[in-house]
Motif scaffolding. Structure first.
Motif, short mmCIF file in Angstrom:
data_model
loop_
_atom_site.label_atom_id
_atom_site.label_comp_id
_atom_site.label_asym_id
_atom_site.label_seq_id
_atom_site.Cartn_x
_atom_site.Cartn_y
_atom_site.Cartn_z
N SER A 152 0.82 -1.22 0.00
CA SER A 152 0.00 0.00 0.00
C SER A 152 0.85 1.27 0.00
O SER A 152 0.37 2.35 -0.31
CB SER A 152 -0.92 0.00 1.22
OG SER A 152 -0.12 0.02 2.39
N SER A 153 2.12 1.13 0.34
CA SER A 153 2.98 2.32 0.38
C SER A 153 3.53 2.68 -0.99
O SER A 153 4.14 3.74 -1.19
CB SER A 153 4.16 2.08 1.33
OG SER A 153 5.07 1.16 0.76
N GLY A 154 3.33 1.78 -1.96
CA GLY A 154 3.85 2.04 -3.30
C GLY A 154 4.67 0.86 -3.78
O GLY A 154 4.54 -0.26 -3.26
N TYR A 155 5.55 1.13 -4.76
CA TYR A 155 6.33 0.04 -5.33
C TYR A 155 7.59 -0.26 -4.52
O TYR A 155 8.16 -1.32 -4.60
CB TYR A 155 6.76 0.38 -6.76
CG TYR A 155 5.60 0.76 -7.66
CD1 TYR A 155 4.63 -0.17 -8.00
CD2 TYR A 155 5.49 2.06 -8.17
CE1 TYR A 155 3.56 0.18 -8.83
CE2 TYR A 155 4.44 2.41 -8.99
CZ TYR A 155 3.48 1.48 -9.32
OH TYR A 155 2.44 1.82 -10.14
N GLY A 156 8.08 0.72 -3.80
CA GLY A 156 9.34 0.56 -3.07
C GLY A 156 10.31 1.65 -3.48
O GLY A 156 9.94 2.84 -3.52
N ALA A 157 11.55 1.27 -3.79
CA ALA A 157 12.55 2.26 -4.17
C ALA A 157 12.09 3.09 -5.37
O ALA A 157 12.46 4.25 -5.52
CB ALA A 157 13.88 1.57 -4.49
N LEU A 158 11.28 2.47 -6.21
CA LEU A 158 10.90 3.12 -7.47
C LEU A 158 10.24 4.47 -7.23
O LEU A 158 10.66 5.48 -7.79
CB LEU A 158 9.94 2.19 -8.23
CG LEU A 158 9.83 2.42 -9.72
CD1 LEU A 158 11.18 2.35 -10.38
CD2 LEU A 158 8.88 1.38 -10.33
N ASP A 159 9.21 4.49 -6.39
CA ASP A 159 8.56 5.78 -6.15
C ASP A 159 9.19 6.52 -4.98
O ASP A 159 9.24 7.74 -4.96
CB ASP A 159 7.04 5.64 -5.97
CG ASP A 159 6.62 4.36 -5.27
OD1 ASP A 159 7.49 3.53 -4.95
OD2 ASP A 159 5.42 4.20 -5.02
N ASP A 160 9.74 5.76 -4.01
CA ASP A 160 10.34 6.39 -2.84
C ASP A 160 11.55 7.23 -3.28
O ASP A 160 11.80 8.33 -2.77
CB ASP A 160 10.78 5.29 -1.87
CG ASP A 160 10.97 5.80 -0.44
OD1 ASP A 160 10.53 6.91 -0.14
OD2 ASP A 160 11.56 5.07 0.37
N PHE A 161 12.32 6.70 -4.21
CA PHE A 161 13.57 7.33 -4.63
C PHE A 161 13.50 7.89 -6.06
O PHE A 161 14.07 8.94 -6.34
CB PHE A 161 14.70 6.29 -4.63
CG PHE A 161 15.37 6.11 -3.32
CD1 PHE A 161 14.86 6.64 -2.16
CD2 PHE A 161 16.56 5.38 -3.23
CE1 PHE A 161 15.49 6.45 -0.94
CE2 PHE A 161 17.20 5.20 -2.03
CZ PHE A 161 16.67 5.73 -0.88
N GLY A 162 12.81 7.12 -6.93
CA GLY A 162 12.91 7.40 -8.37
C GLY A 162 12.59 8.83 -8.75
O GLY A 162 13.18 9.39 -9.68
N VAL A 163 11.68 9.44 -8.00
CA VAL A 163 11.27 10.79 -8.38
C VAL A 163 12.43 11.79 -8.27
O VAL A 163 12.47 12.78 -8.99
CB VAL A 163 10.07 11.27 -7.53
CG1 VAL A 163 8.86 10.40 -7.83
CG2 VAL A 163 10.39 11.25 -6.04
N HIS A 164 13.38 11.53 -7.39
CA HIS A 164 14.50 12.47 -7.22
C HIS A 164 15.40 12.49 -8.46
O HIS A 164 15.61 13.55 -9.06
CB HIS A 164 15.30 12.14 -5.96
CG HIS A 164 14.55 12.43 -4.71
ND1 HIS A 164 14.24 13.70 -4.30
CD2 HIS A 164 14.01 11.61 -3.79
CE1 HIS A 164 13.56 13.65 -3.17
NE2 HIS A 164 13.40 12.38 -2.85
N PRO A 165 15.97 11.34 -8.86
CA PRO A 165 16.77 11.40 -10.09
C PRO A 165 15.94 11.87 -11.28
O PRO A 165 16.45 12.59 -12.15
CB PRO A 165 17.25 9.95 -10.29
CG PRO A 165 16.81 9.17 -9.11
CD PRO A 165 16.06 10.04 -8.19
N LEU A 166 14.67 11.51 -11.30
CA LEU A 166 13.83 11.97 -12.42
C LEU A 166 13.68 13.48 -12.42
O LEU A 166 13.58 14.10 -13.47
CB LEU A 166 12.47 11.27 -12.39
CG LEU A 166 12.50 9.79 -12.80
CD1 LEU A 166 11.14 9.13 -12.54
CD2 LEU A 166 12.89 9.64 -14.27
N SER A 167 13.67 14.09 -11.24
CA SER A 167 13.59 15.56 -11.20
C SER A 167 14.84 16.17 -11.82
O SER A 167 14.78 17.20 -12.49
CB SER A 167 13.37 16.05 -9.77
OG SER A 167 14.55 15.93 -8.98
N LEU A 168 15.99 15.52 -11.60
CA LEU A 168 17.22 16.01 -12.20
C LEU A 168 17.17 15.85 -13.72
O LEU A 168 17.54 16.76 -14.47
CB LEU A 168 18.43 15.26 -11.63
CG LEU A 168 18.69 15.47 -10.13
CD1 LEU A 168 19.84 14.59 -9.66
CD2 LEU A 168 19.01 16.94 -9.84
N LEU A 169 16.70 14.69 -14.18
CA LEU A 169 16.59 14.48 -15.63
C LEU A 169 15.59 15.47 -16.24
O LEU A 169 15.77 15.92 -17.38
CB LEU A 169 16.16 13.04 -15.92
CG LEU A 169 17.19 11.97 -15.58
CD1 LEU A 169 16.64 10.58 -15.91
CD2 LEU A 169 18.50 12.20 -16.34
#
Lengths: 374, 374, 374, 374
Positions: free
Chosen positions: D180-197
């Motif tokens: 229920s918290s999401g996918y894991g590292a993907l959404d917990d972390f992924g948004v940060h590098p994606l903000s840089l991209l």
């Protein structure tokens, strides 16, 4: 407990701004202690004082710092003016019953520093100096490592403080090259590494110094050249209690160095290495690690290194230079509240100043000089 | 041109092996010059000599080094015995008309070093010392950078040489702590950084030194303790021609340091930083880079840095410590062939020894000492 | 035990020289095993063969490699020719009863690699590939750390191999951009990280790859442009036994990277980080360190990391790239002597080749591909 | 121009504190723009709300966030509650005519993120997300370097985001391991590098992802074990406009990594390397340097890298993590004032969320997935 404390700030240059940021942030960061009320800001230019009071969040402003010192709502005074003014302002504030937070170094002349320390002693107020590098949580951790014997008995220490703001030989002559400004790197820089030696080892006992000039003269605005009167480089040997030997290099014309304060501490069971340019990192070598896997550890600042945790709950995210000032402000507030505090007060500051002057004497007389402790 | 050269090697410890590796590899690496013929190996233990001759590829062996020196097939003699034997062997080899490749330092006593230099001058033969650190292609690159003015006029230099083989306070007393072995770190280490200063700056002119002991005494095999007579730490201030100021730290009890020879060179237009522990890297800061993008560059050793290209055609793959000895061997062969060569001959070596002794004198007399140049 | 071994070398390019250096140095470095006798050198250009035989120390030379293979004095053959010739030469040498030391990769076509492995199996001789990176004492140390559970159960691995010899878009089209040379970075580079995964983890089980071209075409000598047919970049996901997930990046057009093979291994109790550009260093993080002092340790290669001690008795002095080949040569000699040896033989090499081809298939079919293990 | 702006803050966890620090400091740091008036603080626990209002400097507090949204003195609302509440609060605030500063990620469900973006568009108010890493002056400098062609055309990008807060296999199961918290590292972390991209390259166009679990289950408080439902590791391949290939690794169980966001950008004329754990440093390699002196430069953050100069006038002294939030706050104020601002608004944030969901889809379907751009 008092829930607020009235703050006055003299000076609006970078250190003035840095104090203002600390006063604005300290309560939100630490949660405890009184809430600073930014009462009064003084700056010789009254219009600038008004403008900066608005920016920094002070209630009122003045072009006359004596009005600030006389303001009954002001309980503590930040002194961030050029060094030449420290003594007069700090003494006046202390005599007016205010606590004082004064930027380092204390003063150009040793006699002024002595006067400040005497005034502090007489006042019964808290008087501390702005030695922010000692507030780094990892410098505290170094102290903890030394204290618990992790690296055994220390036998040798090296310090280097290097920046490059005087490195360009084509830069115009300005006041930092005038003898009236002091010795040069020795007082401009030396007090910082000495503050670290003070908190970690209790200071130095004996010094041998050699001062040098990278550039004999500098261009002036009118196209002539003027002889440089200060020494941008100082090379120092020293000893500390217990026969610890040391070396200190101070250079304000070291191209590429921007804020380097490199510290190496060697003990009988390990070593510590630190560099202010990466001040969220600490290097530790211990002989208790398995021989095939011994090496310097790069330790990142983390919540375990109080008070890092008050700023960020996650490790390795990094404090900033201005955050050190917030910690310093909090320690000042602790001192005012009568709690144990990590500060360099005017007496300790005076010992640092005396060490600097002993170094200058050593250079003049080309001999080892004992540092007289008050 | 002669197509071979007869080689004799005295000593089979690590440096003996290192010379043997160099003699075995130099022709394959460089392709040019005579092919070394490994003729004769001497080692006081004749059985060990025989065994090592087989391992190292020497044709014959002896327990009597004088037999090797007398061998007409031997044209060049590698002297890799303990320092106390250097003078006798090197002088004998030179007098027998051999070229000599002698490990550093020259000798414990200055008078022996003087005798060696005199013998070399009288012989007309090539006599060089094993200062391998100067052979690093990146140290040559530092020289090239200094020579072409990339960092402008140098004004300050720092050197640190640190290892930790004397760092354990519980290690048994052995000969390195006896006064008969020399001063301690000063001569054990000092010659290495001085060899770098020699090739890069022509050596030092004035020194001030302070020696210290991390441990007053050490345990002996019989459970007693014996006072340490040598100084494992030396702290030195120096000056070089042109008023360049410098600092040198030497410490053989610095936990965690394994082969550190850290060099910092500050000039009017840039800086160079180097550390032997990462000797395939060089740091360079230049003010000609765009201000927003100035920073120390980490330059990896590459084929452009001759003679790296003779070892590996690809950049960044890394030379090893023993490779430096192969380069040194090649320079020796060049010197023997009368070509320009990067070597520290016995005269240059003598100047380095004199500098070390001047440092010791400075420590004793607690004053600046001028280094007399031959 | 035999006291000598007869060596033949085919090829005189860099890898030929590298083998020659290893054959010249191995006995002096390790002391044990047979003494290599450099018997025969083959190179298609007979005059060059003669010249290189003199440089490398071989007794005789030939322009016809088959003569070398037929030479009864040759017991082991180093094959260092271009990849396209490996199969024919290695098979002929094995069939002539020689041991074979062949440079990687085995061959461009998988069928050739299979033929080589079959010939090796049939011959009863030792046939090993020149995977030198696995011989680094610190890579062995990584294996030891993994084996003793210091970092717990591994769950994730990352590898990057980057160089910049194809990074210049203005460099002329040459054979490395032709499809006939292979896939590009995948086979040119991929075998190296795969050799590390082989010795540390037993290889990979499943791959997903994506290949890309930084430059669509390149200039030709006649001023035109020619389409690039190979992929200078490969991005790979993989899995290993036990569900370990992994990523592998291969890039031969990565400006600034010279010999980077970066490895990150994450386990349940710690992590290991390594970079071939600093291959005398290893980074280790373990959770057993005190929380306030946890950090990646930088471990310098030292005598404790065998066989570093055979090269240098002091820690932190640094092996070179060519030294790894000497270790490999010693392992080959151990294998020939029937002792346990750290080598990648033709069977293991074939598994690596199959992994590379599975990656290429994955790219073509845009799906995960299982790696069939022989 | 308005001289003040009324601020409301919902949430008093770390990000709430971080917003509070930014609101307290922004005017003193930047000098320009309206002075924030800290009006109203909401926190579900009313007593805690009162306590934190005192610490953070807010005038009033509430246990009901709707009261804050209804407060006419509040002009901008900081939303720093858990992700599940973002949509409801942000939409309500926008509908009440407030500007919104919402922490990332937008929401767990894509539909909520879409609802938020629609509400922002309909409101005519400024709605931005708390992507602080993009505010680093050195990340701006990377953008400037890319824009002016210093490293040529980019062809390959690598990103790694690693921390170790889920690395301990013995840590108790908690909500981050629930589906229920999401996918894991993907959404917990992924948004940060994606903000840089997003800010550097405009985002990604195509993704292939593989998710994995370092630990299949975890202990529960009652001594049992519970299966982990989320993926602590994500390995991603991607493509960006112009055929740039990329790799992204996300790992929240990577021992020793504390705040690593490592970025490598390879272009036709140079490369850029950055790591958030040393976010005051930037590595740049350019081919325009002299061949013998090419290497990655370590550039220290300096006043030339705006708005570093607003914090510290001297180079190399170091910003802190919380300072990035002050910059973000200033950009928000600029956006509200209608000036060009570096922010990720709800529309851009939605594209980032879509990319994360495309990655999850790719993992499920084991195929490349195109990222639909709104």
């Amino acid at each position: 407990m008092k829930t607020t404390i009235g703050v006055g700030l003299i000076g609006t240059g970078y250190m003035g701004k840095c104090h203002a940021l600390a006063w604005n942030g300290v309560k939100a960061v630490f949660g405890d202690g009184p809430r600073p009320v930014l009462v009064h800001l003084a700056e010789v230019n009254a219009a600038l004082a008004r403008e900066k009071a608005d920016e920094f969040g002070f209630e009122r402003s003045t072009g006359d710092w004596r009005a600030l010192v006389a303001d009954p709502d002001v309980e503590v005074v930040s002194v961030t003016t050029p060094n030449a003014f420290h003594a007069e302002m700090a003494v006046a504030a202390l005599e007016a019953g205010k606590h004082v937070w004064c930027e380092k170094p204390m003063a150009v002349a040793l006699s002024d520093a002595e006067r400040m320390a005497a005034a502090a002693r007489a006042s019964g107020r808290v008087a501390v100096l702005g030695y922010n590098y000692i507030q780094n949580p990892l410098v505290r951790q170094i102290g903890a490592i030394l204290a618990d014997g992790t690296i055994g008995a220390v036998n040798h220490v090296r310090l280097e403080m290097d920046e490059d703001f005087m490195a360009d030989p084509d830069a115009l002559f300005y006041w930092k090259s005038e003898a009236s400004s002091g010795y040069g790197a020795l007082d401009d820089f030396g007090v910082h590494p000495l503050s670290l030696l003070h908190v970690l080892f209790g200071g130095v006992t004996k010094v041998f110094a050699h001062l040098s000039k990278p550039y004999a003269d500098r261009p002036t605005r009118d196209g002539a050249r003027r002889a440089v009167e200060t020494f941008d480089i100082a090379s120092v040997l020293f000893e500390m209690a217990g026969g610890i030997s040391g070396m200190m290099a101070l250079d304000r014309s070291a191209w590429g160095r921007k804020g380097r304060i490199a510290l190496q501490i060697f003990g009988s069971k390990g070593s510590i290495v630190f560099d202010q340019e990466r001040f969220n990192e600490l290097q530790l070598y211990v002989t208790s690690d398995r021989p095939t896997e011994q090496g310097f550890r790069t330790i990142l600042a983390a919540p375990q290194h109080a008070p890092y945790d008050r700023f960020i709950p996650a490790p390795g995210h990094g404090l900033g230079f201005n955050d050190l000032k917030i910690i310093e402000c909090h320690e000042l507030l602790r001192a005012i509240a009568g709690a144990p505090a990590r500060v360099i007060d005017f007496d300790a500051g005076l010992r640092i100043e005396r060490t600097v002057h002993a170094m200058a004497q050593s250079h003049r007389e080309q001999r080892w000089v004992d540092v007289a402790h008050a």
